[in-house]
Scaffold this motif. Sequence first.
Motif, PDB file in Angstrom:
ATOM      1  N   GLY A 248       0.778  -1.232   0.000  1.00 17.01           N
ATOM      2  CA  GLY A 248       0.000   0.000   0.000  1.00 17.01           C
ATOM      3  C   GLY A 248       0.806   1.276   0.000  1.00 17.01           C
ATOM      4  N   PHE A 249       2.107   1.201  -0.376  1.00 19.00           N
ATOM      5  CA  PHE A 249       2.935   2.404  -0.454  1.00 19.00           C
ATOM      6  C   PHE A 249       2.956   2.925  -1.888  1.00 19.00           C
ATOM      7  N   SER A 250       3.110   4.216  -2.029  1.00 14.34           N
ATOM      8  CA  SER A 250       3.044   4.829  -3.363  1.00 14.34           C
ATOM      9  C   SER A 250       4.205   4.405  -4.253  1.00 14.34           C
ATOM     10  N   ASP A 251       5.386   4.162  -3.656  1.00 17.18           N
ATOM     11  CA  ASP A 251       6.548   3.709  -4.422  1.00 17.18           C
ATOM     12  C   ASP A 251       7.560   3.105  -3.463  1.00 17.18           C
ATOM     13  N   GLN A 252       8.641   2.555  -4.000  1.00 15.67           N
ATOM     14  CA  GLN A 252       9.601   1.860  -3.150  1.00 15.67           C
ATOM     15  C   GLN A 252      10.379   2.817  -2.249  1.00 15.67           C
ATOM     16  N   PHE A 253      10.532   4.077  -2.668  1.00 15.40           N
ATOM     17  CA  PHE A 253      11.263   5.042  -1.844  1.00 15.40           C
ATOM     18  C   PHE A 253      10.447   5.394  -0.600  1.00 15.40           C
ATOM     19  N   ASN A 254       9.152   5.574  -0.787  1.00 15.24           N
ATOM     20  CA  ASN A 254       8.273   5.832   0.345  1.00 15.24           C
ATOM     21  C   ASN A 254       8.289   4.642   1.302  1.00 15.24           C
ATOM     22  N   PHE A 255       8.242   3.440   0.732  1.00 18.13           N
ATOM     23  CA  PHE A 255       8.286   2.216   1.539  1.00 18.13           C
ATOM     24  C   PHE A 255       9.607   2.123   2.305  1.00 18.13           C
ATOM     25  N   SER A 256      10.726   2.357   1.616  1.00 17.57           N
ATOM     26  CA  SER A 256      12.035   2.244   2.250  1.00 17.57           C
ATOM     27  C   SER A 256      12.190   3.240   3.391  1.00 17.57           C
ATOM     28  N   ASN A 257      11.762   4.480   3.167  1.00 15.89           N
ATOM     29  CA  ASN A 257      11.873   5.497   4.207  1.00 15.89           C
ATOM     30  C   ASN A 257      11.048   5.129   5.435  1.00 15.89           C
ATOM     31  N   ARG A 258       9.804   4.663   5.198  1.00 14.02           N
ATOM     32  CA  ARG A 258       8.938   4.296   6.309  1.00 14.02           C
ATOM     33  C   ARG A 258       9.501   3.086   7.058  1.00 14.02           C
ATOM     34  N   PHE A 259      10.005   2.101   6.320  1.00 12.32           N
ATOM     35  CA  PHE A 259      10.534   0.888   6.955  1.00 12.32           C
ATOM     36  C   PHE A 259      11.753   1.217   7.807  1.00 12.32           C
ATOM     37  N   LYS A 260      12.653   2.078   7.296  1.00 10.34           N
ATOM     38  CA  LYS A 260      13.849   2.431   8.058  1.00 10.34           C
ATOM     39  C   LYS A 260      13.489   3.234   9.295  1.00 10.34           C
ATOM     40  N   ARG A 261      12.467   4.086   9.175  1.00 14.98           N
ATOM     41  CA  ARG A 261      12.021   4.871  10.319  1.00 14.98           C
ATOM     42  C   ARG A 261      11.492   3.967  11.422  1.00 14.98           C
ATOM     43  N   GLU A 262      10.836   2.867  11.022  1.00 16.93           N
ATOM     44  CA  GLU A 262      10.235   1.966  11.992  1.00 16.93           C
ATOM     45  C   GLU A 262      11.242   0.972  12.581  1.00 16.93           C
ATOM     46  N   THR A 263      12.195   0.514  11.774  1.00 14.88           N
ATOM     47  CA  THR A 263      13.077  -0.580  12.211  1.00 14.88           C
ATOM     48  C   THR A 263      14.528  -0.174  12.410  1.00 14.88           C
ATOM     49  N   GLY A 264      14.912   0.978  11.865  1.00 13.26           N
ATOM     50  CA  GLY A 264      16.308   1.393  11.947  1.00 13.26           C
ATOM     51  C   GLY A 264      17.160   0.834  10.826  1.00 13.26           C
ATOM     52  N   LEU A 265      16.572  -0.004   9.973  1.00 16.79           N
ATOM     53  CA  LEU A 265      17.284  -0.591   8.842  1.00 16.79           C
ATOM     54  C   LEU A 265      16.490  -0.339   7.563  1.00 16.79           C
ATOM     55  N   SER A 266      17.198  -0.203   6.448  1.00 15.27           N
ATOM     56  CA  SER A 266      16.504  -0.148   5.168  1.00 15.27           C
ATOM     57  C   SER A 266      16.014  -1.551   4.841  1.00 15.27           C
ATOM     58  N   PRO A 267      15.041  -1.688   3.933  1.00 13.90           N
ATOM     59  CA  PRO A 267      14.588  -3.039   3.551  1.00 13.90           C
ATOM     60  C   PRO A 267      15.727  -3.928   3.072  1.00 13.90           C
ATOM     61  N   SER A 268      16.646  -3.378   2.291  1.00 13.22           N
ATOM     62  CA  SER A 268      17.765  -4.180   1.782  1.00 13.22           C
ATOM     63  C   SER A 268      18.675  -4.619   2.921  1.00 13.22           C
ATOM     64  N   GLU A 269      18.954  -3.711   3.856  1.00  9.13           N
ATOM     65  CA  GLU A 269      19.796  -4.057   4.999  1.00  9.13           C
ATOM     66  C   GLU A 269      19.119  -5.123   5.867  1.00  9.13           C
ATOM     67  N   TYR A 270      17.817  -4.982   6.047  1.00 13.40           N
ATOM     68  CA  TYR A 270      17.063  -5.959   6.840  1.00 13.40           C
ATOM     69  C   TYR A 270      17.116  -7.329   6.192  1.00 13.40           C
ATOM     70  N   ARG A 271      16.974  -7.392   4.887  1.00 11.80           N
ATOM     71  CA  ARG A 271      16.981  -8.671   4.161  1.00 11.80           C
ATOM     72  C   ARG A 271      18.350  -9.345   4.277  1.00 11.80           C
ATOM     73  N   ILE A 272      19.417  -8.550   4.146  1.00 12.56           N
ATOM     74  CA  ILE A 272      20.759  -9.096   4.237  1.00 12.56           C
ATOM     75  C   ILE A 272      21.032  -9.624   5.651  1.00 12.56           C
ATOM     76  N   LYS A 273      20.639  -8.832   6.659  1.00 15.09           N
ATOM     77  CA  LYS A 273      20.860  -9.221   8.034  1.00 15.09           C
ATOM     78  C   LYS A 273      20.120 -10.501   8.371  1.00 15.09           C
ATOM     79  N   HIS A 274      18.875 -10.613   7.890  1.00 21.14           N
ATOM     80  CA  HIS A 274      18.105 -11.828   8.158  1.00 21.14           C
ATOM     81  C   HIS A 274      18.753 -13.035   7.477  1.00 21.14           C
ATOM     82  N   ALA A 275      19.258 -12.863   6.238  1.00 21.62           N
ATOM     83  CA  ALA A 275      19.883 -13.969   5.510  1.00 21.62           C
ATOM     84  C   ALA A 275      21.132 -14.441   6.239  1.00 21.62           C
TER      85      ALA A 275
END
Length: 278
Positions: A248-275
């Motif tokens: 439900g985000f307008s684009d990936q930049f909006n999603f990335s900014n919101r995700f980092k604000r909530e978790t402290g990590l960008s989506p890409s950083e979160y994915r790498i850390k989980h892997a």
Amino acid sequence: MNRFSNHMRIGDDCFEIFITQDDFPAMASVGIHLAGIAHLRPPYEVERMDPSIHTLLFTSSGTGHITTEHGEQAIEPGSMTVIPAHTPARFEIEGDRWDMCWFLLLPAMHWNQWMPDVAEVRPTGQAPAVFHLCHVIDQERYLDASYPKASFQKLASYIELNLKANQPETPDRLSAAFAQVEQSLHKPWTVGQVANLCYYSEPHFYRLCQERFGKSPKQIIRQLRMDRARQLLEQTDWPLAELAGRLGFSDQFNFSNRFKRETGLSPSEYRIKHAEHA
């Protein structure tokens, strides 16, 4: 004078799957006389003057309408319609589609004790599960009898759970509404739209969310999106643009900014850390 009669009008674009005791003898053991899965398009109208059996409708999608001697009610997605035996009623499609499953329950003590005095439409979070379980049962026609027997027991437990809730309480309405949001996170949900799912005003809905969850409706919707984002980042390699659209985000930049604000990590950083820790 009774203003109801026994008649039906079913259009050519409607189709129903019948679930009968001939195919499924296990139905009788849980007190279900007859059942069906209905995928309806206009016109569709069924009227009963004095039914001798209880009727339940679980609506998965689309809308219907019920008229009784006590008035009219809309039948919304995510609802259970209860029509006690000997209740004159007419139910019909409202709009361009109505997908639901229906049950005729034998008048027996274990059903009678939970039946309301008049027809009701109640919100329920189990409507999609009941609808899909009926499809599963339909596919079990040619399997070992133990499979459909277990499915009917599960089905009866869903029905009993919803019938016992004679007066749906606030937590049930809230949970059902947010369950519907969670199933469609790609939609640009507003607080007003979710409040309408519960049949509450926005201020009342806001107050109930604060009392029940300690969060505002916007915070709850945001949390649902972030929880789903974590799941999808951990379990898929889908591009961030696709994840943004699904959440439900307008684009990936909006999603990335919101995700980092909530978790402290960008989506890409979160994915790498989980892997790295998998």
